[in-house]
Design a protein around this motif. Structure first.
Motif, PDB file in Angstrom:
ATOM      1  N   ILE A 257       0.855  -1.187   0.000  1.00  0.00           N
ATOM      2  CA  ILE A 257       0.000   0.000   0.000  1.00  0.00           C
ATOM      3  C   ILE A 257       0.895   1.242   0.000  1.00  0.00           C
ATOM      4  N   THR A 258       0.681   2.135  -0.953  1.00  0.00           N
ATOM      5  CA  THR A 258       1.502   3.338  -1.093  1.00  0.00           C
ATOM      6  C   THR A 258       0.690   4.580  -0.730  1.00  0.00           C
ATOM      7  N   ASP A 259       1.405   5.664  -0.456  1.00  0.00           N
ATOM      8  CA  ASP A 259       0.745   6.936  -0.167  1.00  0.00           C
ATOM      9  C   ASP A 259       0.270   7.620  -1.441  1.00  0.00           C
ATOM     10  N   GLU A 260       1.071   7.508  -2.505  1.00  0.00           N
ATOM     11  CA  GLU A 260       0.735   8.146  -3.778  1.00  0.00           C
ATOM     12  C   GLU A 260       0.248   7.107  -4.777  1.00  0.00           C
ATOM     13  N   PRO A 261      -0.671   7.490  -5.673  1.00  0.00           N
ATOM     14  CA  PRO A 261      -1.158   6.545  -6.685  1.00  0.00           C
ATOM     15  C   PRO A 261      -0.024   6.055  -7.587  1.00  0.00           C
ATOM     16  N   LEU A 262      -0.117   4.794  -8.002  1.00  0.00           N
ATOM     17  CA  LEU A 262       0.837   4.209  -8.934  1.00  0.00           C
ATOM     18  C   LEU A 262       0.153   3.963 -10.270  1.00  0.00           C
ATOM     19  N   ASP A 263       0.952   3.878 -11.319  1.00  0.00           N
ATOM     20  CA  ASP A 263       0.432   3.623 -12.656  1.00  0.00           C
ATOM     21  C   ASP A 263      -0.174   2.224 -12.706  1.00  0.00           C
ATOM     22  N   GLN A 264      -1.449   2.153 -13.010  1.00  0.00           N
ATOM     23  CA  GLN A 264      -2.148   0.874 -13.073  1.00  0.00           C
ATOM     24  C   GLN A 264      -2.353   0.398 -14.513  1.00  0.00           C
ATOM     25  N   THR A 265      -1.686   1.037 -15.461  1.00  0.00           N
ATOM     26  CA  THR A 265      -1.805   0.627 -16.860  1.00  0.00           C
ATOM     27  C   THR A 265      -1.359  -0.817 -17.019  1.00  0.00           C
ATOM     28  N   ASP A 304      13.375  -3.659  -0.188  1.00  0.00           N
ATOM     29  CA  ASP A 304      13.041  -2.235  -0.018  1.00  0.00           C
ATOM     30  C   ASP A 304      11.757  -1.971   0.773  1.00  0.00           C
ATOM     31  N   VAL A 305      11.044  -3.007   1.184  1.00  0.00           N
ATOM     32  CA  VAL A 305       9.850  -2.821   2.012  1.00  0.00           C
ATOM     33  C   VAL A 305      10.055  -3.607   3.298  1.00  0.00           C
ATOM     34  N   PRO A 306      10.250  -2.945   4.438  1.00  0.00           N
ATOM     35  CA  PRO A 306      10.505  -3.657   5.687  1.00  0.00           C
ATOM     36  C   PRO A 306       9.297  -4.470   6.140  1.00  0.00           C
ATOM     37  N   THR A 307       9.567  -5.471   6.939  1.00  0.00           N
ATOM     38  CA  THR A 307       8.501  -6.333   7.437  1.00  0.00           C
ATOM     39  C   THR A 307       7.462  -5.537   8.232  1.00  0.00           C
ATOM     40  N   MET A 311       3.417  -5.637   7.689  1.00  0.00           N
ATOM     41  CA  MET A 311       2.467  -5.927   8.765  1.00  0.00           C
ATOM     42  C   MET A 311       1.413  -4.827   8.883  1.00  0.00           C
ATOM     43  N   ASP A 312       1.822  -3.584   8.737  1.00  0.00           N
ATOM     44  CA  ASP A 312       0.848  -2.487   8.729  1.00  0.00           C
ATOM     45  C   ASP A 312      -0.130  -2.635   7.567  1.00  0.00           C
ATOM     46  N   ASP A 313       0.391  -3.006   6.402  1.00  0.00           N
ATOM     47  CA  ASP A 313      -0.464  -3.194   5.221  1.00  0.00           C
ATOM     48  C   ASP A 313      -1.461  -4.328   5.448  1.00  0.00           C
ATOM     49  N   MET A 314      -1.010  -5.415   6.073  1.00  0.00           N
ATOM     50  CA  MET A 314      -1.912  -6.533   6.355  1.00  0.00           C
ATOM     51  C   MET A 314      -3.078  -6.095   7.230  1.00  0.00           C
ATOM     52  N   LYS A 315      -2.789  -5.275   8.231  1.00  0.00           N
ATOM     53  CA  LYS A 315      -3.841  -4.782   9.117  1.00  0.00           C
ATOM     54  C   LYS A 315      -4.821  -3.887   8.354  1.00  0.00           C
ATOM     55  N   ARG A 316      -4.297  -2.991   7.523  1.00  0.00           N
ATOM     56  CA  ARG A 316      -5.171  -2.095   6.762  1.00  0.00           C
ATOM     57  C   ARG A 316      -6.044  -2.876   5.777  1.00  0.00           C
ATOM     58  N   LEU A 317      -5.462  -3.876   5.147  1.00  0.00           N
ATOM     59  CA  LEU A 317      -6.240  -4.696   4.230  1.00  0.00           C
ATOM     60  C   LEU A 317      -7.407  -5.360   4.957  1.00  0.00           C
ATOM     61  N   THR A 318      -7.145  -5.897   6.124  1.00  0.00           N
ATOM     62  CA  THR A 318      -8.182  -6.601   6.879  1.00  0.00           C
ATOM     63  C   THR A 318      -9.228  -5.650   7.445  1.00  0.00           C
ATOM     64  N   GLU A 319      -8.761  -4.546   8.014  1.00  0.00           N
ATOM     65  CA  GLU A 319      -9.663  -3.672   8.767  1.00  0.00           C
ATOM     66  C   GLU A 319     -10.358  -2.620   7.905  1.00  0.00           C
ATOM     67  N   GLU A 320      -9.658  -2.111   6.867  1.00  0.00           N
ATOM     68  CA  GLU A 320     -10.205  -0.998   6.084  1.00  0.00           C
ATOM     69  C   GLU A 320     -10.696  -1.418   4.699  1.00  0.00           C
ATOM     70  N   ILE A 321      -9.948  -2.288   4.030  1.00  0.00           N
ATOM     71  CA  ILE A 321     -10.211  -2.542   2.603  1.00  0.00           C
ATOM     72  C   ILE A 321     -11.148  -3.704   2.395  1.00  0.00           C
TER      73      ILE A 321
END
Length: 328
Positions: A257-265, A304-307, A311-321
């Motif tokens: 999960i990123t703060d800024e949008p990424l190219d989804q093309t 380049d992405v620390p564990t 783990m924060d992304d896993m929580k957001r996926l479960t709780e928010e998304i």
């Protein structure tokens, strides 16, 4: 739609503690399962992108692995009984077990034992492998041209050992005289997932003949999932079959999960499928759900992405998304 975690046991550097923390969180968040990767070897020439094939034989990627040859990773198979001991409710497996690296009967009996160690929580993933350099390093270079036949034979031997008091088999790779193999798996029907990344017809035949429980791809877009599922369904219908009940349609997908949008093309296998803002990932998961995916295997980036971030992304996926995805 359920979530699964593809443990990053294959990356430039990873520790047992990181794998333990990720597994514990996945269980706390009620993920369906965690999966390991079957990787034995990275040739040094991979660092120069001079391998025979790109990673997973996926078009658009360089002829080199995404992990350096001097990396510090863990082989996925020994982690399975460790996962059984470290958890109490989450399911687990290896995606995908390259069957030519192991004797089929040995694999079948070891998996039955691991299923008992876990109290019946094992998933079995099988595939042929794709990397001739790794076949050579594993002492089975001669099996590379015949690897798909080895998967077929392994499925037959596993089913035979698991479902018969005594079993015998004479095939291309194994010659088993009539005898017994000890405990059957604790699960009456041990779930088997197949990974066939090139040929929907082969996948459909395996699913129909052996009653497999799931299919796992790599970096598939929603359009890919819809195409694969449709083509396999057509092949199954021609065989007078349908998908087994509760069949799982899955794909291993790089996720962050990123703060800024990424190219989804759409750019094939290197597209940012589940890399982007929370809204982008929500939209993509809704598209996957509509296309027929039942369980993405969330795959942390190789570097380049620390564990802690994963783990924060896993929580957001479960709780928010996911509540929004499953409500759609």
């Amino acid at each position: 739609m359920k979530l699964a975690l593809y443990l990053p046991n294959f990356r430039d550097e990873v520790t047992v503690k990181e794998l333990e923390d990720l597994t514990a969180l996945a269980e706390d968040l009620d993920y369906d399962s965690v999966w390991t990767l079957d990787r034995v070897f990275v040739p040094e020439r991979s660092d120069r992108a001079e391998m025979d094939y790109p990673f997973g034989m996926m078009e658009g990627l360089p002829n080199g692995l995404p992990v350096i040859s001097r990396g510090k990773w863990f082989q996925g198979y020994p982690l399975l009984p460790w996962l059984a001991a470290k958890t109490t409710k989450i399911r687990f497996g290896m995606s995908i077990t390259n069957t030519p690296f192991r004797g089929s009967a040995v694999l079948a009996t070891e998996l039955a034992t691991i299923d008992h160690l876990s109290g019946g929580r094992l998933n079995v993933g099988v595939g042929s492998g794709w990397m001739p350099e790794e076949f050579a390093a594993s002492g089975v270079a001669d099996l590379f041209p015949r690897r798909h036949g080895h998967v077929r034979e392994t499925l037959e031997i596993m089913n035979g050992i698991w479902n018969n008091e005594l079993f015998e088999y004479k095939g291309e790779f194994a010659d088993i005289e009539l005898g017994g193999f000890g405990h059957k798996p604790l699960q009456e029907n041990l779930p088997i997932y197949f990974s066939g990344l090139k040929d929907p017809k082969r996948s459909a035949k395996r699913i129909a003949k052996y009653g497999l429980n799931g299919w796992i791809g790599i970096q598939d877009s929603p359009a890919d999932i819809k195409r694969w599922k449709g083509e396999m369904e057509r092949e199954l219908n021609e065989l007078g079959k349908g998908f087994p009940e509760d069949f799982q349609m899955c794909s291993m997908i790089w996720t962050v999960i990123t703060d800024e949008p990424l190219d989804q093309t759409d750019n094939g296998k290197v597209t940012n499928l589940l890399a982007g803002t929370a809204q982008q990932i929500e939209d993509r998961l809704k598209a996957y759900k509509e296309a027929g995916m039942t369980m993405p295997l969330l795959w942390p980036p190789f570097r380049d992405v620390p564990t802690s971030k994963t783990m924060d992304d896993m929580k957001r996926l479960t709780e928010e998304i996911m509540p929004k995805v499953n409500a759609s």
